[in-house]
Each structure stands twice: as structure tokens, then as C-alpha cells.
Design a protein around this motif. Sequence first.
Motif, PDB file in Angstrom:
ATOM      1  N   ARG A 425      -5.606  -7.038   5.719  1.00 34.02           N
ATOM      2  CA  ARG A 425      -4.651  -5.948   5.496  1.00 34.02           C
ATOM      3  C   ARG A 425      -5.385  -4.620   5.273  1.00 34.02           C
ATOM      4  NH1 ARG A 425      -0.586  -2.954   6.639  1.00 34.02           N
ATOM      5  NH2 ARG A 425       0.567  -2.079   4.871  1.00 34.02           N
ATOM      6  N   ALA A 426      -6.494  -4.657   4.516  1.00 40.58           N
ATOM      7  CA  ALA A 426      -7.270  -3.439   4.266  1.00 40.58           C
ATOM      8  C   ALA A 426      -7.876  -2.908   5.565  1.00 40.58           C
ATOM      9  CB  ALA A 426      -8.364  -3.720   3.240  1.00 40.58           C
ATOM     10  N   GLU A 427      -8.363  -3.798   6.415  1.00 40.83           N
ATOM     11  CA  GLU A 427      -8.939  -3.372   7.695  1.00 40.83           C
ATOM     12  C   GLU A 427      -7.867  -2.793   8.612  1.00 40.83           C
ATOM     13  OE1 GLU A 427     -10.881  -6.888   9.022  1.00 40.83           O
ATOM     14  OE2 GLU A 427     -12.527  -6.723   7.557  1.00 40.83           O
ATOM     15  N   GLU A 428      -6.678  -3.360   8.557  1.00 34.01           N
ATOM     16  CA  GLU A 428      -5.560  -2.842   9.347  1.00 34.01           C
ATOM     17  C   GLU A 428      -5.201  -1.420   8.916  1.00 34.01           C
ATOM     18  OE1 GLU A 428      -0.755  -3.682   9.583  1.00 34.01           O
ATOM     19  OE2 GLU A 428      -2.090  -5.364   9.162  1.00 34.01           O
ATOM     20  N   LEU A 429      -5.139  -1.204   7.601  1.00 31.42           N
ATOM     21  CA  LEU A 429      -4.838   0.133   7.083  1.00 31.42           C
ATOM     22  C   LEU A 429      -5.946   1.120   7.420  1.00 31.42           C
ATOM     23  CD1 LEU A 429      -3.237  -0.255   3.536  1.00 31.42           C
ATOM     24  CD2 LEU A 429      -2.271   0.855   5.532  1.00 31.42           C
TER      25      LEU A 429
END
Length: 457
Positions: A425-429
Motif C-alpha cells: 500500500r505504501a509503494e502504491e501511494l
Amino acid sequence: MDPPQAPRFKILMFPWLAHGHISPYLGLSKRLLATKNFHIYVCSTAINITSIQSFIQSNNLGDSMEAVELKLEPSVHLPPHYHTTKNLPSHLFCELLKAFPTAKSSFSDIITAVNPDLIVFDSFQPWAAKLAASRGIPAVHFFVAGAATQSFDLHHYCCPSDGGFQFQELSMNGYEKNSFDELTKLLNNDICKQGEVIYNVCHDLSSEVVLLKTSWSFEGKYINYVSSACNKKVLPTGPLVVTDSFSSSGDDNSDILQWLSKKDHHSTVYISFGSEYFLSGEEVEAIAKGLELCEVNFIWVLRFPLGEETKTIEETLPLGFLERVKERGIVTGWAPQAKILQHPGIGAFLSHCGWSSIMESMYFGVPIIGMPMKVIMVVDTNMLVGCGVCLRIPRKDNEGYKGEDIAMAMSDVIFGESGERLRCRAEELSEKMRMEEVEETEVVANQLWKICLKNRP
């Protein structure tokens, strides 16, 4: 860049006297100068000027950016080296806040000398916008934190009769809410008139728009809420992550990066609590215990306040701690945070959830282990949890953090399935924020240019 015949507008940047505020103002200035033909002046006290000048020189901005000294009235309680929040003893924070308006005369002189086309002001000095208005100069409020906290404040203190709060993920428990109320009341009373709320006052004084240090992909729904609640167009500036060090240290600590390169991907926790929060003895012991109870690798930045420079890391930590963890951990007084967070060896950031740290962590796609130390950071920690990028360490009301809970959280994020979910999720953001930041900067630059153009005779 605009053609040579285009006008050159002067912007006077006026951040609050804190590293966490000055740095975003410098980051915004750098991006504006890459987009439009501005000349930017950054105003602060003498103790902060050296760092500002260092930023200007290291980024080769000397032709288009200058530091301007602001002077507070002399005070026995606040000598010049305390005209900043960096290394400021906690009991003097309110003294600095109350002394800040004594700079009105100095700021007025700066306006006369610079004759800016626009003033960009921070939350702690609405008086600067009023002074600008008296000179016929537009002023834009640039709030260096995010939209979630403003959404929480605006609902609870300005629109409490609007019914249930739509962002339940931001809610605090009773103890946290009471502490937050006390802090908000203190700040409002020191900065505004009785019954006024800082955000409302600053937004009302802002010309046409309000700027927030955030991005649409990260806080879009909160940005829209703030815009609707204050009836003002709100523009995100992007994360404004400054990869160039804003530290007085010339040491790049390459030995830390070399050590980190020998560790497995996502195996290491980076631990830091910002430049202006100093851990108590109990908090140091709890973190040390947590690190001993789990098997994660770690880089721990442990700082001391001004006046305690003689303290050593060895004597601050539990006896024998460094020897017991020497194969998997480093404890240091300073580290190149941005470079560390970009490193593939980092799997999580154990943070107090200060906004600048949040922005860096999200920009580099690193999930957060939330350990908010001040109640002002609780809302943002809750927002991160709701966003799917943070695991918050539990804490009982009016009690400190426990080593066992810290160990469990670190183990879960580094070794558990939840860690992979948080990282994805952090990489997506991170990818979305990076795609948006150029356009967000251009929108802000164009809006500020229009305001300057409209107000030039």
C-alpha cells in the motif's frame, strides 16, 4: 520557465521558527523557482539564517533566493539562541510563541525593504497577513501539515453541529481528545482572540487560496472537506520532500549506508523521532527493550537537547545494550534520513508521526510503525492506519509505551504478513504521489503568479 520579458514577482516567505516549518517553505520555494520567474525572500531569526543560507547555496539558488533576518525584541527569558524551536527546552515553547508577535516591527521593516508582490505566511502569525493587508499586499496561508488534522479541528471546533463526523478513522479516545482540546485551547489563546480558531483566522486572511503540504492521492477527501468547511480553494503543494540535507552536519554517515547494504531487503527498521522531540529515559528504555525482544535489524537516531551534549549514547542506553545488539543494530546521533528511507534494506519507519517524517516515508514507499509522542500527532497516526500504511503501537491512557508492545509491532511489520500488505500500500501511494507532484507544483505556481499579476498596478 517564463520568457525573459515576463515580469519578475517577489515573494516573501515567512515560516514559523521551526525546522519542520522552514524546510517545507524552502522546498516550496525551490519548486516555484523551477517553474516561474519569481525572486524569493525567506524570513527568519538569526539562529535559523545559517541553515537557510546553506540550503540556498547547496541548491545554487543565490541569484533568485535570499535569507532575510527577523528580529524579536530582546528578552532575558529568551536569548537569541532560543529564537527557534530547535533545541528549545519544552517549558520555553509558550514563551517563544508569546514573544513571536514582538517581531511585528521588524517584519514591517522587512516588508518596506523588500516590497514584495506576495507574502506567504504560516499558521502561528496571522498578524503578518493583517500587516500585509494594511499595505495592500496579498498574503497566502501555507499550512505545513496535512488536511486530516485540519478536518478534525474544523469539525470539532468550528462545525460541531453538523452531525456525525464522516471520517471516523480519525477519531480519538476520551483521554486523547481531552489532551488535544487542552493543546488547541492553549495555541488558540496565545495566537488568536478569545473564541477564535487558528485555522479559520488564517484561512479567512488568505488571498483566494490556501496551500497545504500534502497530495491529492494521499489526502484528497480531507482536502475537499477543508475546502468546503472554510469556503476557500485549497491547493496541495505536493510532499515537498527535500532530499538535500538540511542539517548542519557535513557527515553523510556513509558507514551507516554501507552497513545497511549488507542487510536483507526490508529487514531493517529505521527509528527516529524528528529533530525537535527528545526521548525521556523511560521511552529510551522501552524502545531498547523492544529491540532486544525481537530480532529485527535497526538504525536508531537518538538525539539530546541543547545543554545535554555531554551525554553519551552509551550511558543513556541500558547497560550492555550496544554489545548485545551489535550485529543487528546501529545507534547514532544523526543519520541521512532521506537516503536511508530510499534504501531497499529498510522495511519500516518507527516514527512519532511528525508530518515531515510522514511525507518522506510515504514518498519513498516505507510503511510506518506509529508511536505518536504528542497528542497533536495522534490524528495523523490514525489517518495513516485508516489509509493502510501504518501499524500503531498501543498505549494505555496516561501511560508510557511498553517494550513488549514495541517488539510485537516491529516483528509484525518486518516478519509478518501485515508487513507485506502495508508495504504494498505504501509503494502504491508513493507511485501516485510522485506522478502528481510536478502538476501540483505547477498549479500552485500558476495560482500564486495570477495573484501577483492581479495586484501589480
